[in-house]
Scaffold this active site. Structure first.
Site, PDB file in Angstrom:
ATOM      1  N   ASP A  92       0.858  -1.189   0.000  1.00  0.00           N
ATOM      2  CA  ASP A  92       0.000   0.000   0.000  1.00  0.00           C
ATOM      3  C   ASP A  92       0.892   1.237   0.000  1.00  0.00           C
ATOM      4  O   ASP A  92       1.435   1.626   1.037  1.00  0.00           O
ATOM      5  CB  ASP A  92      -0.911   0.000   1.232  1.00  0.00           C
ATOM      6  CG  ASP A  92      -1.994  -1.070   1.174  1.00  0.00           C
ATOM      7  OD1 ASP A  92      -1.741  -2.150   0.607  1.00  0.00           O
ATOM      8  OD2 ASP A  92      -3.087  -0.830   1.702  1.00  0.00           O
ATOM      9  N   LYS A 109     -10.204   0.088  -2.631  1.00  0.00           N
ATOM     10  CA  LYS A 109     -10.076  -0.103  -1.187  1.00  0.00           C
ATOM     11  C   LYS A 109     -10.396   1.202  -0.455  1.00  0.00           C
ATOM     12  O   LYS A 109      -9.575   2.121  -0.437  1.00  0.00           O
ATOM     13  CB  LYS A 109      -8.666  -0.572  -0.822  1.00  0.00           C
ATOM     14  CG  LYS A 109      -8.463  -0.778   0.693  1.00  0.00           C
ATOM     15  CD  LYS A 109      -7.059  -1.276   1.012  1.00  0.00           C
ATOM     16  CE  LYS A 109      -6.826  -1.357   2.521  1.00  0.00           C
ATOM     17  NZ  LYS A 109      -5.463  -1.857   2.845  1.00  0.00           N
ATOM     18  N   LYS A 167      -6.847   3.252  -3.532  1.00  0.00           N
ATOM     19  CA  LYS A 167      -7.290   3.273  -2.132  1.00  0.00           C
ATOM     20  C   LYS A 167      -7.540   4.716  -1.715  1.00  0.00           C
ATOM     21  O   LYS A 167      -6.788   5.613  -2.103  1.00  0.00           O
ATOM     22  CB  LYS A 167      -6.217   2.610  -1.274  1.00  0.00           C
ATOM     23  CG  LYS A 167      -6.460   2.619   0.233  1.00  0.00           C
ATOM     24  CD  LYS A 167      -5.314   1.893   0.938  1.00  0.00           C
ATOM     25  CE  LYS A 167      -5.394   2.038   2.460  1.00  0.00           C
ATOM     26  NZ  LYS A 167      -4.247   1.360   3.135  1.00  0.00           N
TER      27      LYS A 167
END
Length: 318
Positions: free
Chosen positions: A155, A254, A218
């Site tokens: 991430d 996400k 995300k």
């Protein structure tokens, strides 16, 4: 098998002409919340499914091997044995989507999951999370460190200065380098939407991140003032849909930050189903960044199974 997004050359024309109608976004979200409701008799199935999409996360300054091991145990066995039996779920079948930790804790997480014989990927934040305020060289080295220690998902955080100054070319080039550093590990690009000022910037940053080869986009680090909201999620889903139509690649989504209750997660799953379809109700394409959410889901599932809410000591520790 899902084809991985390999990215495309930066299409600045597409990015620059993109514009978001804020009122239309607001109207669509209100419609989803008022008319697209999950019936009570289906909520148990949806909540159980949502557990498979959670990236169970600890990103605390006092993280250590013992609390990471406890997190791994919770990820592998998210519900108590009694509740698993009551819901008629086969033991070992239901796990979270991933365990998410800092790079320094990746090896601990891999060891913890190996001891449990749990086939759950380890995700690691990287690139100077949460701010990204380090040199590109250091950010790339951090990715490589996490991958070398066993992280299957990374991430990363984007450079917000480049997004705010509309320097899409340099942002694209940085993300391409990060994608290379990830190797076979999947890259989730955190846009830090609360720092991008407006929905149009969020849409443009989403496009650039996908063009650079992101496997997921995300919303947030969870550290910003504004994190995952449904209007922001809708804008990012529309970007994912447009990218899929143009390239054929399906990029995952996400949301993270502020998703704490069963009601929250059902609203997000409704958004995914309505905007992107049933494929986006699976962990291959939908993840939820959360730490406290799982306990609330378990309490609600327990209420359905037993007619009463579970106490904290009756639930597996996280």
């Amino acid at each position: 098998m899902l084809e991985r997004n390999s990215g495309i050359p930066l299409n600045l024309g597409w990015v620059n002409r993109s514009c978001v109608n804020d009122q239309a976004v607001k109207n669509r979200v209100q419609d989803l919340l008022s008319s697209r409701l999950i019936h009570a008799d289906q909520q148990v199935e949806w909540l159980a499914r949502s557990i498979q999409c959670i990236d169970l996360t600890t990103l605390a300054g006092d993280d250590c091997p013992s609390n990471v091991a406890r997190l791994c145990s919770k990820a592998a066995h998210p519900l108590s044995d009694d509740l698993t039996n009551a819901l008629q779920i086969k033991h070992g079948l239901l796990t979270t989507g991933a365990v998410c930790v800092y790079p320094a804790r990746v090896a601990d997480a891999c060891l913890g999951l190996e001891r449990l014989e749990a086939n759950i990927p380890v995700a690691s934040v990287a690139t100077g999370f949460p701010t990204g305020q380090t040199s590109l060289k250091i950010r790339l080295e951090e990715i490589e460190f996490a991958v070398a220690n066993g992280a299957k998902e990374i991430d990363i955080v984007i450079n917000r200065e480049l997004a705010l100054s509309q320097n899409w070319g340099e942002l694209y080039n940085e993300l391409v380098e990060m994608r290379k550093a990830c190797g076979e590990s999947h890259m989730k690009s955190i846009l830090a939407v609360g720092e991008l000022c407006n929905l149009t910037n969020i849409y443009k940053a989403s496009l650039v991140a996908m063009m650079a080869g992101s496997d997921f986009i995300k919303t947030s680090t969870g550290k910003e003032t504004v994190n995952a909201t449904l209007p922001i999620g809708l804008v990012m889903c529309r970007a994912i849909r447009a990218y899929n139509r143009k390239t054929g690649f399906k990029v995952g989504f996400k949301p993270a930050g502020g998703i704490r209750t069963s009601k929250d997660v059902l609203q997000w799953m409704t958004l995914m189903k309505e905007e992107l379809g049933d494929d986006y109700l699976t962990p291959d394409l939908f993840r939820i960044g959360a730490s406290a959410l799982l306990n609330d889901i378990e309490r609600n599932l327990g209420n359905h199974a037993t007619g009463g809410y579970l106490m904290a000591e009756e639930m597996p520790m996280a």
